[in-house]
Design a protein around this motif. Structure first.
Motif, PDB file in Angstrom:
ATOM      1  N   LEU A 187       0.822  -1.203   0.000  1.00 49.77           N
ATOM      2  CA  LEU A 187       0.000   0.000   0.000  1.00 49.77           C
ATOM      3  C   LEU A 187       0.858   1.256   0.000  1.00 49.77           C
ATOM      4  O   LEU A 187       0.396   2.333   0.332  1.00 49.77           O
ATOM      5  N   PHE A 188       2.112   1.107  -0.376  1.00 49.00           N
ATOM      6  CA  PHE A 188       2.969   2.263  -0.523  1.00 49.00           C
ATOM      7  C   PHE A 188       2.459   3.184  -1.635  1.00 49.00           C
ATOM      8  O   PHE A 188       3.005   4.238  -1.884  1.00 49.00           O
ATOM      9  N   GLY A 189       1.400   2.766  -2.322  1.00 51.84           N
ATOM     10  CA  GLY A 189       0.822   3.592  -3.368  1.00 51.84           C
ATOM     11  C   GLY A 189       0.436   4.968  -2.882  1.00 51.84           C
ATOM     12  O   GLY A 189       0.368   5.919  -3.658  1.00 51.84           O
ATOM     13  N   GLN A 190       0.196   5.090  -1.594  1.00 49.70           N
ATOM     14  CA  GLN A 190      -0.159   6.398  -1.043  1.00 49.70           C
ATOM     15  C   GLN A 190       0.955   7.409  -1.278  1.00 49.70           C
ATOM     16  O   GLN A 190       0.742   8.516  -1.750  1.00 49.70           O
ATOM     17  N   PHE A 191       2.188   7.022  -0.930  1.00 52.62           N
ATOM     18  CA  PHE A 191       3.272   7.973  -1.113  1.00 52.62           C
ATOM     19  C   PHE A 191       3.706   8.024  -2.566  1.00 52.62           C
ATOM     20  O   PHE A 191       4.164   9.054  -3.051  1.00 52.62           O
ATOM     21  N   LEU A 192       3.535   6.926  -3.309  1.00 51.56           N
ATOM     22  CA  LEU A 192       3.857   6.954  -4.723  1.00 51.56           C
ATOM     23  C   LEU A 192       3.012   8.001  -5.435  1.00 51.56           C
ATOM     24  O   LEU A 192       3.497   8.744  -6.285  1.00 51.56           O
ATOM     25  N   ALA A 193       1.742   8.048  -5.072  1.00 48.98           N
ATOM     26  CA  ALA A 193       0.848   9.022  -5.686  1.00 48.98           C
ATOM     27  C   ALA A 193       1.325  10.438  -5.410  1.00 48.98           C
ATOM     28  O   ALA A 193       1.320  11.302  -6.291  1.00 48.98           O
ATOM     29  N   GLN A 194       1.762  10.685  -4.185  1.00 45.43           N
ATOM     30  CA  GLN A 194       2.238  12.020  -3.847  1.00 45.43           C
ATOM     31  C   GLN A 194       3.518  12.358  -4.591  1.00 45.43           C
ATOM     32  O   GLN A 194       3.731  13.491  -5.014  1.00 45.43           O
ATOM     33  N   ASP A 243      10.041  -4.836  -4.435  1.00 40.43           N
ATOM     34  CA  ASP A 243      10.286  -5.303  -5.796  1.00 40.43           C
ATOM     35  C   ASP A 243       9.233  -4.744  -6.746  1.00 40.43           C
ATOM     36  O   ASP A 243       9.547  -4.290  -7.855  1.00 40.43           O
ATOM     37  N   PHE A 244       7.970  -4.782  -6.311  1.00 40.47           N
ATOM     38  CA  PHE A 244       6.890  -4.268  -7.148  1.00 40.47           C
ATOM     39  C   PHE A 244       6.999  -2.751  -7.322  1.00 40.47           C
ATOM     40  O   PHE A 244       6.679  -2.208  -8.374  1.00 40.47           O
ATOM     41  N   ILE A 245       7.432  -2.070  -6.273  1.00 42.07           N
ATOM     42  CA  ILE A 245       7.598  -0.622  -6.359  1.00 42.07           C
ATOM     43  C   ILE A 245       8.663  -0.277  -7.391  1.00 42.07           C
ATOM     44  O   ILE A 245       8.485   0.607  -8.229  1.00 42.07           O
ATOM     45  N   SER A 246       9.778  -0.987  -7.335  1.00 43.39           N
ATOM     46  CA  SER A 246      10.851  -0.773  -8.296  1.00 43.39           C
ATOM     47  C   SER A 246      10.360  -1.003  -9.720  1.00 43.39           C
ATOM     48  O   SER A 246      10.626  -0.213 -10.632  1.00 43.39           O
ATOM     49  N   GLU A 247       9.630  -2.089  -9.901  1.00 48.42           N
ATOM     50  CA  GLU A 247       9.093  -2.400 -11.223  1.00 48.42           C
ATOM     51  C   GLU A 247       8.102  -1.336 -11.681  1.00 48.42           C
ATOM     52  O   GLU A 247       8.075  -0.959 -12.865  1.00 48.42           O
ATOM     53  N   ALA A 248       7.297  -0.836 -10.767  1.00 51.78           N
ATOM     54  CA  ALA A 248       6.302   0.176 -11.115  1.00 51.78           C
ATOM     55  C   ALA A 248       6.952   1.453 -11.619  1.00 51.78           C
ATOM     56  O   ALA A 248       6.401   2.158 -12.466  1.00 51.78           O
ATOM     57  N   PHE A 249       8.132   1.769 -11.122  1.00 54.04           N
ATOM     58  CA  PHE A 249       8.862   2.954 -11.578  1.00 54.04           C
ATOM     59  C   PHE A 249       9.698   2.667 -12.817  1.00 54.04           C
ATOM     60  O   PHE A 249      10.442   3.534 -13.280  1.00 54.04           O
ATOM     61  N   GLY A 250       9.596   1.449 -13.353  1.00 50.80           N
ATOM     62  CA  GLY A 250      10.321   1.123 -14.563  1.00 50.80           C
ATOM     63  C   GLY A 250      11.814   0.945 -14.351  1.00 50.80           C
ATOM     64  O   GLY A 250      12.600   1.108 -15.294  1.00 50.80           O
ATOM     65  N   GLY A 268      -5.669  -3.160  -5.282  1.00 51.07           N
ATOM     66  CA  GLY A 268      -5.309  -1.866  -4.709  1.00 51.07           C
ATOM     67  C   GLY A 268      -4.294  -1.097  -5.509  1.00 51.07           C
ATOM     68  O   GLY A 268      -4.504   0.057  -5.857  1.00 51.07           O
ATOM     69  N   TRP A 269      -3.193  -1.742  -5.858  1.00 52.41           N
ATOM     70  CA  TRP A 269      -2.129  -1.029  -6.557  1.00 52.41           C
ATOM     71  C   TRP A 269      -2.544  -0.590  -7.942  1.00 52.41           C
ATOM     72  O   TRP A 269      -2.215   0.493  -8.379  1.00 52.41           O
ATOM     73  N   LYS A 270      -3.242  -1.472  -8.660  1.00 61.29           N
ATOM     74  CA  LYS A 270      -3.613  -1.114 -10.023  1.00 61.29           C
ATOM     75  C   LYS A 270      -4.472   0.141 -10.033  1.00 61.29           C
ATOM     76  O   LYS A 270      -4.265   1.046 -10.826  1.00 61.29           O
ATOM     77  N   ARG A 271      -5.418   0.203  -9.090  1.00 62.21           N
ATOM     78  CA  ARG A 271      -6.266   1.386  -9.014  1.00 62.21           C
ATOM     79  C   ARG A 271      -5.440   2.620  -8.691  1.00 62.21           C
ATOM     80  O   ARG A 271      -5.609   3.683  -9.282  1.00 62.21           O
ATOM     81  N   THR A 272      -4.519   2.487  -7.730  1.00 66.11           N
ATOM     82  CA  THR A 272      -3.708   3.639  -7.324  1.00 66.11           C
ATOM     83  C   THR A 272      -2.808   4.105  -8.448  1.00 66.11           C
ATOM     84  O   THR A 272      -2.730   5.292  -8.750  1.00 66.11           O
ATOM     85  N   PHE A 273      -2.118   3.163  -9.095  1.00 68.68           N
ATOM     86  CA  PHE A 273      -1.177   3.523 -10.147  1.00 68.68           C
ATOM     87  C   PHE A 273      -1.884   4.181 -11.330  1.00 68.68           C
ATOM     88  O   PHE A 273      -1.461   5.209 -11.821  1.00 68.68           O
ATOM     89  N   LEU A 274      -2.965   3.549 -11.787  1.00 71.42           N
ATOM     90  CA  LEU A 274      -3.649   4.078 -12.955  1.00 71.42           C
ATOM     91  C   LEU A 274      -4.299   5.423 -12.667  1.00 71.42           C
ATOM     92  O   LEU A 274      -4.323   6.314 -13.514  1.00 71.42           O
ATOM     93  N   GLY A 309      -1.654   8.037 -12.951  1.00 76.35           N
ATOM     94  CA  GLY A 309      -0.873   8.063 -14.170  1.00 76.35           C
ATOM     95  C   GLY A 309       0.502   7.439 -14.058  1.00 76.35           C
ATOM     96  O   GLY A 309       1.403   7.782 -14.825  1.00 76.35           O
ATOM     97  N   ILE A 310       0.696   6.517 -13.123  1.00 75.52           N
ATOM     98  CA  ILE A 310       1.997   5.868 -12.987  1.00 75.52           C
ATOM     99  C   ILE A 310       2.107   4.793 -14.056  1.00 75.52           C
ATOM    100  O   ILE A 310       1.270   3.908 -14.147  1.00 75.52           O
ATOM    101  N   THR A 311       3.148   4.869 -14.883  1.00 72.23           N
ATOM    102  CA  THR A 311       3.342   3.861 -15.905  1.00 72.23           C
ATOM    103  C   THR A 311       4.279   2.781 -15.408  1.00 72.23           C
ATOM    104  O   THR A 311       4.998   2.962 -14.430  1.00 72.23           O
TER     105      THR A 311
END
Length: 380
Positions: A11-18, A77-84, A335-341, A344-346
């Motif tokens: 659920l680190f998506g919270q800070f990723l969004a920020q 690992d997923f966070i790293s992948e999410a940032f490409g 959770g993550w897919k909703r947060t990322f999309l 606009g996180i690619t």
């Protein structure tokens, strides 16, 4: 409740969004903390707290147990992948990796550790101050590898993740009659808050600018705590949950204060308490079948060596859950897919994870390591 223990980091998506909102560029992922983010460092220290055996890692690349307290990849690992960046963040002490790998991300985390030196001493794991020393060593090696200018750029653009604190309360304060004889629970929370403050400042002084400080989960609802609360019908331990909320509030205020004090810092508090509470109460809404038990063996108390392929309950659960990540539903997807999309996180790739719980009780005796920690307390 299996997935809960480490899923809270998903659920680190919270800070990723920020971070996305402030158009932050992330060059690498640098990680500090406990079992929720340990990628295998404990394999290389003298501790019984390891997970480098099956069924851990059965869904990792090559079905290889790496020391992650998980059946596959972990949140970082997923966070790293999410940032490409790359699909895994390796452990600093893993000899299979070098500075070429670490330039893109590295984990200094150690399962069983905490803010308090005593917490790490209980199971002879890496204390937080040592994680920082490893980071300093890493900086020196990174500069030798990339050159001063490029290394400084990587370090300033890196995303620093800090995830720990649960063990300080469950393995230390509430388990051993040491800190509780010296501090009230409110005083101990403040003691830990001061360590967190100084740790963030140390990172800042070493060049870190993008930092996430993770809060505590509803730790009274972890499987082992429910099991020990047997006479209350294995309900959540409300005292532990209250303490988690109190400490989280302190961290939240700390983040606001440091953002004002430290020029150029982008410090984010990641609050996962209430989201996870919702997962526990309404597991099927998030794709889970059970919000109370872990996915290893009986799901009540197994961790580390108690969670192994020879445990007949583990084998039974393997059949029930299946061996493929494609057959395991998780909050990562919902959770993550909703947060990322939404923000606009690619770079997001659908993935699922099922995590074995880790919250064990500390031994009753005080080891030499504990005595050493008590004589060398450093709030830094």
């Amino acid at each position: 409740m299996a997935e809960m223990q480490a899923v809270h980091l998903l659920l680190f998506g919270q800070f990723l969004a920020q971070l996305i909102m402030i158009h932050a560029k992330v060059s690498s992922i640098i990680v500090f903390g406990d079992s929720t983010v340990d990628a295998g460092n404990n394999n290389h220290v003298a501790t019984v707290l390891r997970s480098n055996f099956q069924p851990y890692g059965r869904d990792f690349y090559g079905s290889r147990p790496t020391g992650r307290f998980c059946n596959g990849r972990i949140a970082t690992d997923f966070i790293s992948e999410a940032f490409g960046i790359r699909s895994i963040v390796p452990a600093y002490l893993d000899p299979n990796y070098n500075m070429v790998d670490f330039a893109k991300g590295v984990s200094f985390a150690s399962a069983g550790t905490g803010y308090d030196n005593l917490t790490a001493a209980i199971l002879s794991v890496i204390p937080l101050w040592k994680e920082l020393e490893y980071f300093k060593e890493y900086q020196t090696n990174l500069k030798a590898h990339l050159g001063d200018a490029k290394a400084s750029k990587v370090l300033s653009e890196a995303l620093y993740l800090i995830s720990l604190g649960t063990n300080d309360f469950l393995e230390n304060y509430f388990a051993l009659p040491i800190r509780s004889r010296v501090y009230s629970i409110e005083e101990y929370e403040k003691f830990l808050e001061d360590i967190a403050r100084n740790f963030v400042k140390d990172l800042y002084n070493l060049g870190a600018r993008k930092i996430s400080l993770n809060g505590l989960p509803p730790m009274g609802c972890l499987p082992l705590e429910r099991t020990e609360n047997y006479f209350s019908g294995t309900k959540c331990v409300q005292l532990y949950n209250r303490v988690a909320k109190e400490f989280n509030l302190k961290l939240k205020h700390l983040v606001k204060k440091l953002n004002k004090e430290l020029a150029g810092i982008q410090l984010v508090y990641s609050d996962i308490y209430y989201i996870l509470s919702d997962v526990i109460k309404n597991p099927r809404s998030f794709g889970f079948d059970d919000g109370e038990r872990a996915c290893c063996a009986t799901g009540r108390f197994e961790m580390s060596y108690l969670c192994n392929r020879y445990n007949p309950f583990t084998l039974a659960k393997d059949v029930d859950y299946g061996l493929s990540q494609n057959q395991t539903r998780s909050l990562v997807v919902s959770g993550w897919k909703r947060t990322f999309l939404r923000h606009g996180i690619t770079g997001y790739h659908g993935a699922v994870v099922k995590v074995s719980s880790f919250v064990g009780k500390a031994p009753q005796h005080v080891t030499q390591g504990v005595e050493h920690a008590l004589h060398h307390d450093v709030v830094s």
